[in-house]
Write an enzyme that holds these catalytic residues in place. Structure first.
Site, PDB file in Angstrom:
ATOM      1  N   SER A  49      39.087  44.309  47.043  1.00 54.93           N
ATOM      2  CA  SER A  49      40.124  45.094  47.714  1.00 54.93           C
ATOM      3  C   SER A  49      41.419  45.229  46.926  1.00 54.93           C
ATOM      4  O   SER A  49      42.176  46.164  47.158  1.00 54.93           O
ATOM      5  CB  SER A  49      40.432  44.514  49.090  1.00 54.93           C
ATOM      6  OG  SER A  49      41.141  43.310  48.989  1.00 54.93           O
ATOM      7  N   LYS A  93      46.886  41.283  49.990  1.00 54.09           N
ATOM      8  CA  LYS A  93      47.156  42.718  50.166  1.00 54.09           C
ATOM      9  C   LYS A  93      48.562  43.043  49.664  1.00 54.09           C
ATOM     10  O   LYS A  93      49.380  42.170  49.457  1.00 54.09           O
ATOM     11  CB  LYS A  93      47.057  43.128  51.647  1.00 54.09           C
ATOM     12  CG  LYS A  93      45.740  42.792  52.322  1.00 54.09           C
ATOM     13  CD  LYS A  93      44.587  43.599  51.791  1.00 54.09           C
ATOM     14  CE  LYS A  93      43.300  43.205  52.506  1.00 54.09           C
ATOM     15  NZ  LYS A  93      42.133  43.679  51.825  1.00 54.09           N
TER      16      LYS A  93
END
Length: 182
Positions: A49, A93
């Site tokens: 990710s 993230k």
């Protein structure tokens, strides 16, 4: 009788010395716990990710667990957070939006395949992975409460060829800023 008294004195001295050693050991453990809990932590990456910022497996990151508690986070910083979907997991993230921002999700990155706009509520941040097709993030589960933030990723330690600070990038092309955050 004298030998017994000497043996007893030696045993008391040894016990006192052991007690001092144990006390110093417990102090060290307490200091290390505080450093880990409130200072610096290490994290490894698993998953695609955050590619290309972080590799799918094996990057070792230094996480600052202190400064976000007092000064918050900035747009574009990479953070570690407790997953909203599974509290036993941590996610890495990038901060896209802060409280009051309106985040624009382009159709090609939207879960609904339509352009969407979300407002980030007070006390929350909007987090997304750098590799949008491989990331489960705020586009899927919405804004993340600030208390779920573990810390800010400051440095990459491994692999040695990629040693250095983790870059903060501009993300303002995707948001309508809340002017009160300046």
């Amino acid at each position: 009788f004298v030998l017994a008294a000497m043996a007893l004195a030696n045993a008391k001295a040894a016990a006192a010395e052991a007690g001092v050693g144990l006390a110093k050991w417990l102090q060290l453990v307490g200091v290390l716990h505080c450093l880990h809990e409130y200072g610096v932590d290490f994290s490894t990456t698993i998953g695609r990710s955050m590619e290309p910022t972080c590799r799918a497996a094996g990057d070792l990151l230094v996480v600052d667990r202190f400064t976000h508690r007092f000064w918050g986070v900035n747009r574009g910083q990479v953070v570690i957070a407790i997953s909203k979907q599974n509290a036993d997991n941590r996610v890495c993230k990038r901060v896209i939006g802060l409280a009051g921002d309106q985040v624009v999700i382009p159709a090609e990155h939207s879960m609904s395949r339509n352009e969407e706009v979300f407002e980030v509520p007070r006390g929350h941040v909007w987090l997304e992975g750098d590799n949008k097709p491989a990331s489960q993030d705020s586009r899927a589960y919405g804004p993340v409460p600030m208390p779920l933030l573990v810390g800010i990723v400051r440095y990459k330690l491994w692999p040695p060829g990629l040693l250095g600070p983790v870059a903060q990038v501009s993300v303002t092309d995707r948001i309508f800023l809340d002017d009160s955050t300046f």
